[in-house]
Motif scaffolding. Structure first.
Motif, PDB file in Angstrom:
ATOM      1  N   TYR A 253      14.873  -7.648 -17.126  1.00 35.23           N
ATOM      2  CA  TYR A 253      14.003  -6.513 -16.850  1.00 35.23           C
ATOM      3  C   TYR A 253      14.480  -5.198 -17.467  1.00 35.23           C
ATOM      4  N   SER A 254      15.651  -5.231 -18.124  1.00 32.88           N
ATOM      5  CA  SER A 254      16.229  -3.947 -18.532  1.00 32.88           C
ATOM      6  C   SER A 254      15.283  -3.127 -19.411  1.00 32.88           C
ATOM      7  N   HIS A 255      14.452  -3.815 -20.192  1.00 36.32           N
ATOM      8  CA  HIS A 255      13.533  -3.049 -21.067  1.00 36.32           C
ATOM      9  C   HIS A 255      12.417  -2.383 -20.281  1.00 36.32           C
ATOM     10  N   LEU A 256      12.243  -2.782 -19.026  1.00 38.93           N
ATOM     11  CA  LEU A 256      11.137  -2.219 -18.246  1.00 38.93           C
ATOM     12  C   LEU A 256      11.543  -1.006 -17.415  1.00 38.93           C
ATOM     13  N   VAL A 257      12.861  -0.866 -17.205  1.00 43.86           N
ATOM     14  CA  VAL A 257      13.317   0.249 -16.378  1.00 43.86           C
ATOM     15  C   VAL A 257      12.865   1.558 -16.991  1.00 43.86           C
ATOM     16  N   GLY A 258      12.275   2.391 -16.153  1.00 47.71           N
ATOM     17  CA  GLY A 258      11.774   3.679 -16.648  1.00 47.71           C
ATOM     18  C   GLY A 258      10.288   3.634 -16.937  1.00 47.71           C
ATOM     19  N   GLN A 259       9.768   2.445 -17.061  1.00 46.45           N
ATOM     20  CA  GLN A 259       8.326   2.356 -17.315  1.00 46.45           C
ATOM     21  C   GLN A 259       7.551   2.532 -16.011  1.00 46.45           C
ATOM     22  N   THR A 260       6.255   2.504 -16.107  1.00 45.55           N
ATOM     23  CA  THR A 260       5.416   2.753 -14.942  1.00 45.55           C
ATOM     24  C   THR A 260       4.571   1.526 -14.643  1.00 45.55           C
ATOM     25  N   VAL A 261       4.382   1.315 -13.357  1.00 41.46           N
ATOM     26  CA  VAL A 261       3.604   0.173 -12.908  1.00 41.46           C
ATOM     27  C   VAL A 261       2.347   0.695 -12.226  1.00 41.46           C
ATOM     28  N   ILE A 262       1.255  -0.020 -12.410  1.00 38.36           N
ATOM     29  CA  ILE A 262       0.038   0.385 -11.704  1.00 38.36           C
ATOM     30  C   ILE A 262      -0.121  -0.516 -10.489  1.00 38.36           C
ATOM     31  N   LEU A 263      -0.052   0.111  -9.327  1.00 40.07           N
ATOM     32  CA  LEU A 263      -0.085  -0.647  -8.089  1.00 40.07           C
ATOM     33  C   LEU A 263      -1.453  -1.308  -7.917  1.00 40.07           C
TER      34      LEU A 263
ATOM     35  N   GLY B  61      -4.188   1.313  -7.334  1.00 45.34           N
ATOM     36  CA  GLY B  61      -4.193   1.994  -8.614  1.00 45.34           C
ATOM     37  C   GLY B  61      -3.188   3.116  -8.778  1.00 45.34           C
ATOM     38  N   ARG B  62      -2.324   3.305  -7.737  1.00 49.61           N
ATOM     39  CA  ARG B  62      -1.339   4.366  -7.856  1.00 49.61           C
ATOM     40  C   ARG B  62      -0.287   4.000  -8.888  1.00 49.61           C
ATOM     41  N   GLU B  63       0.256   5.001  -9.574  1.00 55.44           N
ATOM     42  CA  GLU B  63       1.274   4.723 -10.584  1.00 55.44           C
ATOM     43  C   GLU B  63       2.660   4.954  -9.999  1.00 55.44           C
ATOM     44  N   ILE B  64       3.527   3.959 -10.139  1.00 53.52           N
ATOM     45  CA  ILE B  64       4.879   4.088  -9.585  1.00 53.52           C
ATOM     46  C   ILE B  64       5.898   3.628 -10.618  1.00 53.52           C
ATOM     47  N   PRO B  65       7.115   4.161 -10.538  1.00 53.90           N
ATOM     48  CA  PRO B  65       8.123   3.849 -11.559  1.00 53.90           C
ATOM     49  C   PRO B  65       8.856   2.532 -11.311  1.00 53.90           C
ATOM     50  N   ILE B  66       9.440   1.997 -12.383  1.00 55.40           N
ATOM     51  CA  ILE B  66      10.376   0.892 -12.242  1.00 55.40           C
ATOM     52  C   ILE B  66      11.771   1.491 -12.308  1.00 55.40           C
TER      53      ILE B  66
ATOM     54  N   LEU C  42       0.829  -1.199   0.000  1.00 50.03           N
ATOM     55  CA  LEU C  42       0.000   0.000   0.000  1.00 50.03           C
ATOM     56  C   LEU C  42       0.867   1.254   0.000  1.00 50.03           C
ATOM     57  N   GLY C  43       2.099   1.076   0.506  1.00 51.98           N
ATOM     58  CA  GLY C  43       2.992   2.236   0.579  1.00 51.98           C
ATOM     59  C   GLY C  43       4.101   2.190  -0.454  1.00 51.98           C
ATOM     60  N   ASP C  44       3.996   1.318  -1.422  1.00 53.49           N
ATOM     61  CA  ASP C  44       5.054   1.213  -2.423  1.00 53.49           C
ATOM     62  C   ASP C  44       5.215   2.503  -3.210  1.00 53.49           C
ATOM     63  N   LEU C  45       6.487   2.835  -3.465  1.00 55.11           N
ATOM     64  CA  LEU C  45       6.741   4.017  -4.273  1.00 55.11           C
ATOM     65  C   LEU C  45       7.539   3.681  -5.522  1.00 55.11           C
ATOM     66  N   ALA C  46       7.915   2.418  -5.681  1.00 56.32           N
ATOM     67  CA  ALA C  46       8.658   2.021  -6.874  1.00 56.32           C
ATOM     68  C   ALA C  46       8.771   0.513  -6.910  1.00 56.32           C
ATOM     69  N   VAL C  47       9.181   0.001  -8.073  1.00 57.58           N
ATOM     70  CA  VAL C  47       9.628  -1.375  -8.188  1.00 57.58           C
ATOM     71  C   VAL C  47      11.068  -1.279  -8.656  1.00 57.58           C
TER      72      VAL C  47
END
Length: 882
Positions: A239-249, A253-258, A225-230
Motif C-alpha cells: 500500500y505504500s504508493h497509496l499513502v497520502g492519496q484520497t479515498v472516496i467514502l 461520498g466524503r473524501e478521506i485520506p490514506i 459513515l463516520g470514517d475519517l481515514a484509511v
RNA sequence: GGGUGGUUAGUUCAGCUGGUAGAACGCUACGUUGACAUCGUAGAGGUCGUUGGUUCGAGUCCAAUAUCACCCACCA
C-alpha cells in the motif's frame, strides 16, 4: 440446668434470642482503649436494596470468625457494617418501577426522582441487615454507615476537590464506554467482554482519480459513515504508493485520506483499516496522532444521527444490516466472512457498549498507581492467597484513566459549578451562586453523579469520620484485614488502596483475604436468571445459622470457588446435635455440689491426661491455623476433637467412673468433662457462635458470656506423654478386638473373655489400669494374663498387637476357615509393610542421606511388624494343623 | 494473544515447609447398652490427569502435555 436443654438441638429456640442478648448488651461495640490493641474489619457494604446471597453469607461468616476470635484474644475488635447506595443498579431498579407505573425519570425531574430513590431505599434498605443478623454477625451496629450519609458524602467531596486541585481529576472529551440503555458512561471495569459470533466485511473504498481501490476489513460496517481515514502500516509495501492519496467514502461520498500508522497489523484482514475516531477507542488514538478530528454518527441512544445522511434515524444494528446491503448493491462489498470477536457489554444491563466521544470526568491513574505498586513491593500488602498479588500488579501496571462521571441522578453529585459567562469551572463543597472569577450569577452545578465505586473507594476511612481527625479514625485506622470476593479486586480493592495511600499516606489494610464464589451443586454460578440460587435464609431456617456457617468455612480454601451442597449443611447440623447431646450427657452426670468445675488439685487418670493433652495440642494448632487464615483447617480440627476424641473416646472411657461408686474417680471425671468442654466451646465459638453460647450458659461456674471469654491458650504443663502412650495402646487394642470380633461375626453385645499374652510389664500395667475400659468398650467379660501362648488351645480368635497378643476363647465352635482367612489378610498386610520398609532400608541412599531419626524409625517399624507377623504366622500354623 | 486456578475414593472437597494418602456424604454388614438413630461399631473403595526431570524419597518441587474453568487484552 438440665431441664433447659431439650433432647434435640433446635437452633430456632435460641439463635434470635442470643443475637439480641449480645447486641443489646453492646458486646459488638468496642471501646477506644489506648491500653489495648484494636483489630478492625470494614464490612464490604452490600447494596442497600439487595438481599442476602451465599456470597454475602460466605464472606461475612469469615469476617465474623476473625472478629470473634480477635475479640476473645483481647483486642478491641471493631467490625464496621454498612450499605452502599449502588448508584447505577439502584437507579435502574427505580426506573423500572416507575416504568411499571407508567411514569418516567424524565417527567419526574431530578429532585422528585431522588425522592423516589430514597423511598425505595427506605422500603427495601435494611432487609439485608436483618438477614445478616440471622447469620450471627457480631458487627458494631452503632457505627452502621451508608455511602450517602452526610459524613461519607463529605469525604467524597473532599477527595474530589483534593484530587482536582492536584490535577489528578480532569474533565475532557474522550472516548468512553457508553451504555445506550442505562444512558450513562461507564468505566472500563464495568464492561464485560464476551465472545460472540459475527461477521467481518471486506469493503472496497475507491481511490480518487484512479481506477484502483483499497479493501478494508471491518466488523462494524455502519461505522463507515463516520470514517475519517484509511490506515495502513508504514512498512506495508502493498500500500505504500497509496499513502497520502484520497479515498472516496462509499455511500456518502466524503473524501478521506490514506494514512500510515504502525498500529495497523499487516497480516490481519486486508492490512488496511478504516479509521472511525468517534466510535472506536483505537481509532480514537490513531485519530489523535494524525489530527483527524471527530465525526460523530451514532447518538447516545444508539441511533444514527444527522451526520449519517440517508441512514439517519436507524438503530445501530439495523443500520449495520442496511449499510451492508447497500454496499453490496452498489458493488463495494468484496466479501463477508464468519468472524468471532469479543464484544463489550454493560456489566449491569448486558446491553452492547457503544464507544462514544463524550465530555466526562476522569481520575488520572498513573500517579496513583505508582505508590500502590510500591506499597505492594515493600510488603505492606499481603494477599491471601498470594497469587492475587500478581493480578493486582498486572492491573496497576496497565491502568488507564478512570472515568468517574455518570449521567445518573442517584449518587454523589459532582461538587462542580460552571460559569456560563466566563466558562470558569469551580469546585466547592458549598453551593456556588456567583462566579468566583467574573462574579456572574449565571452558574449551574454539574448534573452528573460519581461512579458508585468512587465512594466505596473511601470506605476504610470515610466510615471513621475522615477528613475530620476523629478518635475512631485515630484508633481504628488502618484496618487489619479486608475480606471480599476476588471478583471485585479491580472495582474496589485496588481503588481503596490507592485512595487511602493518597489521602492518608498508608495502606487501608494489611491483609486482603479473597474468597471464592459459591456455586450450585453443579458448579454453576448462582444467579437470579438461572434460578439456581440457594437462599441462605432458607438454609438457616431449616438447619440453623451455625450449620450454614460451618459448611461455608470448611471444605474449601481461600480464593477457590466452592460448590454448595445441602447435604453438607445437614452433616454439620448433625455435628451441632452431637455437641448438644454430649453436653446433655455431661450435665446429666454432674453432681449438684460441683459449682466451679476445675482440675486444680485433682488426681488425673490416664484418660484425663490424654484428653487434656489432646485439647492442648488442639489449642496450639487452631491458633496456628487461624494466624495463617486457614479457617477451614482450624474448624475441621475442632470438629474432629469433639466428635472423635471427646465423644467417641473420652466420654466412653469415663462412663465406668461416672457410673461407679468411687466418689473421687467420679468427681474427677465430672470436673475434667466440664473443663474440657468449656475450652472446646471457646475454640468453636467463632465458628458456631450460637450453639456454643447457648450451651455455655447452661454450664456451672459461668460468670460471663462466652463471646467475652478469653481465648484458650496453649499450656505445656498439659502435655502428658506417658499417659498418652498408654491410652493410645488401649485404643488400638480395643479397635483390634472390635475389628476381629466383627470380622468373625461375633455379636457385639456378647461378652468375651480376653487373655492378654505378653511378657512386657508396661503393657501388663497399662492393661490392668484399663480393665474397665476393656469391659465397656470391648465388651470384655474378664481379663487375664499369660506370658506365653503355648498352653492355649485352637478355638480362639487371636488379635495381634504390638508386643502383645490377645486371645478370645470361643464358647461355640469356631469357624476355623474364617479365622484362617482373617489371619491371612493380616499376614498380607504385615508382609506389605515389611516389604516396603525393607525396600527403604536396603536403599544405600536412604541410609546415608535421610535423617538418622527417620532411619531409626523405619528400623523400629521393621522390628515391630516382623514381630507381629511372626505371631500371625504361628497362629496360622497352629490353626492349619488343627 | 497473555495470565491464573482446578484435575486426589462413587460424589463434593481437604492435604501447611517433600518422608507409609484424609474428611464429609453415599455404600456394605452388624447394633433399640441409661447423651445422641440428627446415633454407634466395623468395613469396602484411590497406580493423587499424562509424560519426563530433580531427590535416598514427590499428590507435594521443576519442565512439557492434555483437559475443564475463570480473568485480562485495542487485531479491525
Amino acid at each position: 440446668m438440665l431441664e433447659n436443654l431439650p433432647k434435640n438441638y433446635d437452633p430456632k429456640d435460641f439463635e434470635d434470642r442470643l443475637y439480641s442478648f449480645w447486641n443489646d448488651n453492646g458486646y459488638f461495640t468496642p471501646e477506644i482503649n489506648k491500653d489495648k490493641r484494636p483489630f478492625t474489619i470494614m464490612m464490604p457494604p452490600p447494596n442497600v436494596t439487595g438481599s442476602l446471597h451465599m456470597g454475602h453469607a460466605l464472606n461475612n461468616t469469615i469476617q465474623d470468625i476473625l472478629i470473634r476470635w480477635k475479640r476473645m484474644e483481647g483486642f478491641e475488635a471493631l467490625w464496621l457494617p454498612g450499605t452502599d447506595h449502588a448508584s447505577i443498579s439502584t437507579e435502574v431498579k427505580v426506573v423500572e418501577k416507575l416504568k411499571s407505573e407508567g411514569r418516567s425519570k424524565e417527567e419526574l425531574g431530578r429532585e422528585a426522582f431522588i425522592e423516589e430513590a430514597w423511598e425505595w431505599t427506605h422500603l427495601y434498605g435494611g432487609t439485608i441487615k436483618n438477614q445478616l443478623k440471622k447469620l450471627g454477625v457480631s458487627c458494631d451496629w452503632s457505627r452502621d454507615r451508608f455511602t450517602l450519609d452526610e459524613m461519607l458524602s463529605n469525604a467524597v467531596e473532599e477527595v474530589f476537590i483534593r484530587l482536582y486541585e492536584k490535577d489528578l481529576i480532569y474533565r475532557g472529551d474522550r472516548i468512553i464506554n457508553w451504555c445506550p440503555s442505562c444512558h450513562t458512561a461507564i468505566s472500563d471495569a464495568e464492561v464485560d467482554h464476551e465472545d460472540s459470533h459475527g461477521h467481518i466485511w471486506h469493503i472496497k473504498y475507491p481511490i480518487k482519480d484512479s481506477n484502483e481501490g483499497i479493501v478494508i476489513a471491518t466488523t462494524r460496517p455502519e461505522t463507515m459513515l463516520g470514517d475519517l481515514a484509511v490506515a495502513v502500516h508504514p512498512d506495508d509495501e502493498r500500500y505504500s504508493h497509496l499513502v497520502g492519496q484520497t479515498v472516496i467514502l462509499p455511500l456518502v461520498g466524503r473524501e478521506i485520506p490514506i494514512i500510515a500508522d504502525s498500529y495497523v497489523e499487516m497480516d490481519f484482514g486486508t492490512g488496511a483499516l478504516k479509521i472511525t475516531p468517534s466510535h472506536d477507542p483505537n481509532d480514537f488514538e490513531v485519530g489523535e496522532r494524525h489530527k483527524l478530528g471527530q465525526f460523530i454518527v451514532i447518538d447516545e441512544d444508539g441511533y444514527i444521527n444527522e451526520n449519517g445522511g440517508e441512514f439517519r434515524g436507524l438503530e445501530r444494528f439495523e443500520a449495520r444490516k442496511i449499510v451492508a446491503e447497500k454496499l453490496k448493491e452498489e458493488g463495494f462489498l468484496v466479501e463477508v466472512k464468519e468472524h468471532d470477536n469479543a464484544v463489550g457489554h454493560c456489566e449491569r444491563c448486558k446491553t452492547i457498549i457503544e464507544p462514544l466521544i463524550s465530555k466526562q470526568w476522569f481520575v488520572k491513574m498513573e500517579p496513583l498507581a505508582k505508590p500502590s505498586l510500591e506499597a505492594y513491593y515493600k510488603g505492606e500488602l499481603n494477599f491471601v492467597p498470594e497469587r492475587f498479588g500478581k493480578i493486582y500488579v498486572h492491573w496497576l501496571e496497565n491502568i488507564k484513566d478512570w472515568c468517574i462521571s455518570r449521567q445518573l441522578w442517584w449518587g454523589h453529585r459532582l461538587p462542580v459549578y460552571y460559569c456560563d459567562e466566563c466558562h470558569e469551572i469551580i469546585v466547592s463543597k458549598e453551593p456556588i451562586h456567583h462566579c468566583t472569577k467574573c462574579n456572574s450569577d449565571n452558574i449551574r452545578q454539574e448534573t452528573d453523579t460519581l461512579d458508585t465505586w468512587f465512594s466505596s473507594a473511601l470506605w476504610p476511612f470515610s466510615t471513621l469520620g475522615w477528613p475530620e481527625k476523629t478518635e475512631d479514625l485515630e484508633y481504628f485506622f488502618p484496618t487489619d484485614v479486608l475480606v471480599t470476593g476476588y471478583d471485585i479486586i479491580f472495582f474496589w480493592v485496588i481503588r481503596m488502596i490507592f485512595s487511602s495511600i493518597e489521602q492518608l499516606g498508608e495502606v487501608p489494610f494489611k491483609d486482603v483475604f479473597l474468597t471464592g464464589l459459591v456455586r450450585d451443586s453443579q458448579g454453576r454460578k448462582m444467579s437470579k436468571s438461572l434460578g439456581n440460587g440457594i437462599d441462605p435464609l432458607e438454609i438457616i431456617e431449616q438447619y440453623g445459622a451455625d450449620a450454614l456457617r460451618f459448611t461455608l468455612v470448611t471444605g474449601n480454601t481461600p480464593g477457590n470457588d466452592m460448590r454448595f451442597y445441602t447435604e453438607r449443611v445437614e452433616a454439620n447440623r448433625n455435628f451441632a446435635n452431637k455437641l448438644w447431646n454430649a453436653t446433655r450427657f455431661v450435665l446429666m452426670n454432674l453432681d449438684e455440689e460441683i459449682k466451679e468445675p476445675s482440675i486444680e488439685g485433682i488426681n488425673l487418670e490416664d484418660e484425663d491426661k490424654w484428653i487434656l493433652g489432646r485439647l492442648n495440642k488442639l489449642k496450639k494448632e487452631v491458633k496456628s491455623n487461624l494466624d495463617k487464615y486457614e479457617l477451614g483447617l482450624a474448624a475441621q480440627k475442632v470438629y474432629e476433637f469433639i466428635w472423635e476424641d471427646y465423644c467417641d473416646w473420652y466420654i466412653e472411657m469415663v462412663k465406668s467412673r461416672l457410673y461407679g461408686d468411687n466418689k473421687g474417680l467420679k468427681e474427677s471425671a465430672q470436673n475434667v468433662l466440664v473443663v474440657v468442654l468449656k475450652d472446646t466451646l471457646k475454640l468453636l465459638h467463632p465458628f458456631m457462635p450460637f450453639i456454643t453460647e447457648e450451651i455455655w450458659q447452661h454450664l456451672p461456674g459461668i460468670n460471663k458470656a462466652l463471646i467475652l471469654e478469653d481465648w484458650p491458650m496453649e499450656d505445656s504443663s498439659m502435655d502428658f506423654n506417658e499417659a498418652e502412650k498408654s491410652i493410645e495402646f488401649i485404643k488400638s487394642a480395643i479397635k483390634g478386638i472390635r475389628n476381629a470380633r466383627a470380622e468373625m461375626n461375633i455379636v457385639p453385645s456378647k461378652k468375651a473373655s480376653l487373655i492378654f499374652v505378653t511378657d512386657n510389664e508396661d503393657i501388663k500395667t497399662t492393661v490392668e489400669k484399663g480393665t474397665k475400659k476393656f469391659m465397656t468398650l470391648a465388651s470384655a467379660e474378664s481379663i487375664s494374663f499369660k506370658n506365653d501362648k503355648t498352653s492355649l488351645g485352637d478355638d480362639n480368635i487371636s488379635v495381634v498387637l504390638e508386643k502383645c497378643e490377645v486371645f478370645i476363647p470361643l464358647k461355640e465352635l469356631i469357624d476355623f476357615d474364617k479365622e484362617i482367612e482373617r489371619l491371612e489378610k493380616e499376614k498380607d498386610k504385615y508382609l506389605d509393610e515389611i516389604n516396603r520398609v525393607d525396600n527403604k532400608l536396603s536403599n544405600e541412599g536412604f541410609i546415608s542421606k535421610a535423617p538418622a531419626k527417620l532411619v531409626d524409625e523405619e528400623k523400629a517399624k521393621k522390628e515391630k511388624y516382623t514381630d507381629m507377623l511372626n505371631n500371625v504366622l504361628e497362629r496360622l500354623e497352629s490353626l492349619k494343623k488343627a
